[in-house]
Each structure stands twice: as C-alpha cells, then as structure tokens.
Motif scaffolding. Sequence first.
Motif, mmCIF file in Angstrom:
data_model
loop_
_atom_site.group_PDB
_atom_site.id
_atom_site.type_symbol
_atom_site.label_atom_id
_atom_site.label_comp_id
_atom_site.label_asym_id
_atom_site.label_seq_id
_atom_site.Cartn_x
_atom_site.Cartn_y
_atom_site.Cartn_z
ATOM 1 N N GLY A 31 -32.302 -5.736 18.014
ATOM 2 C CA GLY A 31 -33.583 -4.584 18.753
ATOM 3 C C GLY A 31 -35.197 -4.397 18.704
ATOM 4 O O GLY A 31 -35.893 -3.479 18.610
ATOM 5 N N GLU A 32 -35.205 -5.407 17.314
ATOM 6 C CA GLU A 32 -35.932 -5.120 16.434
ATOM 7 C C GLU A 32 -37.711 -6.258 16.510
ATOM 8 O O GLU A 32 -36.616 -7.678 16.480
ATOM 9 N N ASN A 81 -38.349 -8.423 25.826
ATOM 10 C CA ASN A 81 -39.406 -8.346 26.376
ATOM 11 C C ASN A 81 -40.198 -8.939 25.944
ATOM 12 O O ASN A 81 -41.639 -8.594 26.491
ATOM 13 N N VAL A 82 -39.905 -9.351 24.719
ATOM 14 C CA VAL A 82 -41.870 -9.915 24.032
ATOM 15 C C VAL A 82 -40.898 -11.666 22.990
ATOM 16 O O VAL A 82 -40.078 -11.797 22.829
ATOM 17 N N SER A 93 -43.078 5.786 19.467
ATOM 18 C CA SER A 93 -42.843 5.545 20.497
ATOM 19 C C SER A 93 -41.265 5.695 19.435
ATOM 20 O O SER A 93 -39.892 5.250 19.609
ATOM 21 N N PHE A 94 -41.468 5.901 17.798
ATOM 22 C CA PHE A 94 -40.978 5.570 16.999
ATOM 23 C C PHE A 94 -41.313 6.636 15.936
ATOM 24 O O PHE A 94 -42.989 6.638 15.777
ATOM 25 N N ILE A 107 -42.305 -3.957 10.838
ATOM 26 C CA ILE A 107 -40.967 -4.813 11.956
ATOM 27 C C ILE A 107 -41.142 -2.691 12.741
ATOM 28 O O ILE A 107 -40.825 -2.375 11.553
ATOM 29 N N VAL A 108 -41.038 -3.290 13.747
ATOM 30 C CA VAL A 108 -40.809 -2.107 14.573
ATOM 31 C C VAL A 108 -39.644 -2.977 15.923
ATOM 32 O O VAL A 108 -39.227 -3.488 15.996
ATOM 33 N N PRO A 109 -39.093 -1.134 16.566
ATOM 34 C CA PRO A 109 -38.248 -1.565 17.628
ATOM 35 C C PRO A 109 -39.004 -2.242 18.594
ATOM 36 O O PRO A 109 -40.265 -1.826 18.761
ATOM 37 N N ALA A 110 -38.573 -3.086 19.675
ATOM 38 C CA ALA A 110 -39.214 -3.928 20.444
ATOM 39 C C ALA A 110 -39.247 -2.870 21.540
ATOM 40 O O ALA A 110 -40.471 -3.143 22.629
ATOM 41 N N PHE A 111 -38.632 -1.693 21.671
ATOM 42 C CA PHE A 111 -39.058 -1.129 22.925
ATOM 43 C C PHE A 111 -40.653 -0.533 22.741
ATOM 44 O O PHE A 111 -40.899 0.011 23.795
#
Length: 332
Positions: A31-32, A81-82, A93-94, A107-111
């Motif tokens: 998910g990242e 999504n990417v 959003s985190f 490194i970040v969440p995909a959302f």
Amino acid sequence: MNTNTVIKFHEVGEPEVLQYEQEAIKRPKNGEIRIKVEAIGVGFGECLYRRGWYIQETVLGGSLGNNAVGIVDAIGPDVTNVNVGQKISLIPSFQMNEFTVYSEYAIVPAFSAAPYFDSLSIEENASIWMQVSTAYGALIHYGNIDHSDTVLIHPSSGGVGIAAIQTAKKVGARVIATTRNPDKVNSLLDYGADHVIVTSTESISDGVNRITKDIGVSLVFNAMTGNVLNELVEVTKPGGRVIQYGGIGGEDTPLPFASVIGKGITIQGYTLYELTYEPSNLEKVISFVKEGVESGIYTANVGRVFDFSDMVNVHKYLEAGDMAGSVVVRVG
C-alpha cells in the motif's frame, strides 16, 4: 544511488535541531509508494511539531512533512492508483510521525497521491494541495459558505490565507482579509479579497464594523493565538462561527465565554487531517481543487523558494511570521 539524504531531529527545540543524515534507500511496503522528491511544501505546523507543540505527538529521531511533489520510482504490493514514472503531488493525509517527507526519496501511502497539474510549475504544485485542502475543509465542508456570506480571514498573506481567499471567492462569498503589513494590501486584493484590514494601523473590530456597517461576519477563519478570540467573536454575527485552524504565536487563547454564549457563536477547532483521513472526503477535495485549478480560480501563490540544504533557515523564516504566499523547498 544507494543512499538517501533525510532531515531528522533528535530533540525538540529551535530550527538548529534539524540534522541532515544519510540512510539506505528503502523499499515501499504494502500500500506504499516511493517518490523521488522534487519539491516540498512546508508550513508553520511543521515548526510546531519540531518544538513538540503540535496536535500530533512528536516522535524524536523522526522527520517532518506530508506535502510534496515527485516522481513515483517504486510501488509496493497492491498499489493500483499510480504507476512507476508518474509525476504526482501529495495531499496531506497522514501524520508526520508516520512517514519521512523531508528527504530525497520519500515513502508514503499510495492513497496520498494527488494529481500533478501540468499547467502549474513544480513549485506551484507543491504549494497548492495542503493550502487549498485546508481552506476547503473549513470554509466549504464545515462552513458551507455561499454568496450570502461575509468571511474574515486572519491572517491572509500566507499560503493557506491566500487559498482561503480564493476558495471563498470561488463560491461567491465576500472576503475581508487581514495583514499587519501595508505593503501586502494590493497583492491580497489581486488574489480576490474584497477588503483588507491592515492590523498595524486599524483594529480588526474597527475594520470589520466599518466594512460591514456594524453587521459583522458570518464566519472567521483564524490561525492566530493569544487574546484574539475576544475581538473575533465581537465581529462575528449572532449564530456565526469562528474556525480556529492554526497556532501562530503559540500562546494560550482564552475563550470569551460570555460573548460566545450571549451571541450563540460556534468556536470550532479544525485540522486538515480530520478531513483527509476519510477516503470519501479525499475524492471531494481532489474534485474541488481540480475544478478550481482548471477554471483559473487557484493561481500561483508561491512566496519564497529555498534549497533543500537550507531547511534550518526555512523554519526560521516561517517562525518570523512575515510570509507572503507559500513556502516551497526545491530538492535536487
């Protein structure tokens, strides 16, 4: 390249606690995504976090930031999504204590991936998502303002303040902006403010009463701390709302209890995260911002651009409190 330059801090305090460190480039987990960072949008909340005064718990040995632009160079499992090679922005959003964004590779969440606008520069893309999302949540999601409302934005010359002006004008509201610097009046009018109060020469209450003919405003969008609520409640209409979204000044902020009760004023604390943590809200924010950019409502509001090597001075500049537009750091 096998190493990643990151900015971390191991004690709370002045900007000088920020340190540049080298670490191995990590792989994204489920998910990242990993992005090669091109620019970072920075805000005053990061200064509060560095000092241990923020709404999120400060984690020592950690980093800062959640607003950036970059190119996706790796994706973890179950990310759809990417794509690798895609240029994206991040929508905050985190929590800052979860991921490291002050870095060459993040490194970040995909959302958290948001559209990158080809019509805007890298710096402009880095300046828009946090600012407009913050304004949208307060003025539209909670405030539900429209053309019948008069909104007071205090202060107005930073990135979020300018985005709030543009957001209010997008729905036809009348905007009263504030600044302590008379040199910023014309730029605030250019961004869409209908009136500007220069607080170094006129009080907020005198200015609002003059402009509204003693009627007052329906909503106040405020980032200042201290005794300011007394004056803001005074100029808010009965049944109106004061939304407190920032902590500029870092002071205790007494509640004018009698006036709040007597006028039926709603005092609402607000952060961007309560909006962007909910996926269904993210879709609404992204749609609103895209429409605003594509229609020309949201124009460039980048004030200062710094180099990644100068982050200590970035934080000093933010804490000096005389911003004109958004602050962006170029990486690489």
